[in-house]
Every structure is written in C-alpha cells, then in structure tokens.
Design a protein around this motif. Sequence first.
Motif, short mmCIF file in Angstrom:
data_model
loop_
_atom_site.label_atom_id
_atom_site.label_comp_id
_atom_site.label_asym_id
_atom_site.label_seq_id
_atom_site.Cartn_x
_atom_site.Cartn_y
_atom_site.Cartn_z
N GLN A 3 0.82 -1.22 0.05
CA GLN A 3 0.13 0.01 0.10
C GLN A 3 0.94 1.18 -0.04
O GLN A 3 1.89 1.39 0.71
CB GLN A 3 -0.93 0.04 1.17
N ASP A 5 0.24 5.19 0.03
CA ASP A 5 -0.59 6.15 0.36
C ASP A 5 -0.08 7.70 0.24
O ASP A 5 0.67 8.23 1.08
CB ASP A 5 -1.11 6.12 1.79
N THR A 23 -1.10 7.30 -4.73
CA THR A 23 -1.59 6.47 -3.90
C THR A 23 -1.71 5.15 -4.87
O THR A 23 -2.51 5.14 -6.11
CB THR A 23 -2.97 6.88 -3.41
N THR A 25 -2.68 0.55 -4.52
CA THR A 25 -2.66 -0.64 -3.64
C THR A 25 -2.36 -1.94 -4.86
O THR A 25 -2.75 -1.89 -5.93
CB THR A 25 -3.91 -0.94 -3.20
N GLN A 27 -2.25 -5.77 -4.73
CA GLN A 27 -2.78 -7.18 -4.04
C GLN A 27 -1.90 -8.17 -4.20
O GLN A 27 -1.07 -8.33 -4.90
CB GLN A 27 -4.22 -7.33 -4.68
N SER A 61 3.50 0.63 3.24
CA SER A 61 2.99 -0.34 4.06
C SER A 61 3.33 -1.60 3.28
O SER A 61 2.61 -1.78 2.24
CB SER A 61 1.56 -0.29 4.38
#
Length: 245
Positions: A3, A5, A23, A25, A27, A61
């Motif tokens: 992640q 951000d 930003t 993400t 998976q 993260s």
Amino acid sequence: MLQLDHLTKRYAKASAPAVDDLTLTVQTGEIFGFIGANGAGKTTTIKMMTGILRPDEGRVSVFGSDMVEDPIAAKKKIGYVPDNHEVYERLSGMEYLQFLADVYGVPTAERNARMDELLGAFDLADAAGDPIKSYSHGMKQKLCLIGALLHRPPLWVLDEPMTGLDPQSSHYLKKRMREHCDEGKIVFFSTHVLDVAERLCDRVGIIQHGKLIAVGTLDELRARGGERAGGQTLEELFLTLVARE
C-alpha cells in the motif's frame, strides 16, 4: 499487500515534486508493472517503497509493516534489485551472497540449497568464487537478482530487472515471477520493455511527471484510451495516455 498512500517527494531546487501524491494498492498474487518515461518518477517511487528515501508526505505499508514506523520489519519482506549494480566489488560472488544471507538471517542449510538452485539457474555457479569486479554487466545483474531472492521475501521490487540478462536467464526470471505470485505474493517491477510488461503483468501503472495517470489491466487501460484503443498494444496505449497529460 503493498500500500502506497499519498506519497510525495520533492528534491531541492526542483520546480515540481519528483513524485506527487501517489496512491496505489497492489494485491497479493499480482505481477504489477510500473512504467513511465525517464525522469517520470519510477525510481524515486521505488526508493521510497524500499526505504532508501523517506517520503516528504505519505506512507508505505508492506504486508502490514510501515516503512517509517518499523523499517526493519518492512525491509525484511522485500527483495530489491536496483537499476544499477550496488554491490561490494572486492568480494567474491559467494562472499556477497553469504553476507546477504547473514543480513536476512537465512539458516545455513536453507541458504546453501537456495544458492545452489539460483546460481545454477542463472548459470553463475562457475563464477561464484571470482571477485565481483571481474564480472560483466549481465553477471552483476544475475548476482543482484540471486541476492534479492535468496531470503524468499513476499514482495519482489525489481527496477529494470531484465537489463543485461541473456535469454535463458530472462526466461527463468519471468517464470519465477509468475510462480512467486501464484503462491500469493507480489512482484512490483519497472521496465521500458513494454511487450514484456504486456505479456507478464496482471495490472500496470503509468507514471508521468510524478503523477500516477493510469492503473489497470490491459483491457481497463484500453477502455480508458477511448474508442480507438480497442486493439492497441501496451506500447500504443502508453503513448496515447501520456500524450493526454
């Protein structure tokens, strides 16, 4: 998952951020391709992801570990290959790999088995005892890849990983990338070779002037490209989308 951000990074005397409020993400199970022109912000983003650079704003993260708050835990989960060969050239290849195995706490029996496997797969076993300063560009690239994969991290971050590889090693790496993600892990890699990204990637992100301008599967990028993008290759889509910015 990985992640990012609202990542932002500014360099002194630059008129605009190198990375601007990014930003994203990624998976588990994904091979994610990160593409952009030279100077678009790819390497700066990757260096923030891996903890080499600290973002001016935002957070990273890695499988639940914050890169600023708990950098050791986050970095243990990453195998990183930079776009240049940052290796200790006075060491032999084997000494370098033993050093990395010590850093990541790989048990002796496991490290030996993995070294044998990877040195053989990348055709570097015969040169493992030689000083790294005697290695060719391609051999250094192979050594960096072996070092990054040695501790079996859940996240591979590869900055132009195919550069300098012979066809056999390139084929092996692509196969391992897919197997890695099939095990529920992540590969995040940047490349200028867009036909490779088109064949390998589950999703692609395009960065331009520090901003993430498009993210998605090839079909999703085609939909964003408009009516004329239906049969376009990734290279053609990239040129279409970047031209709009």
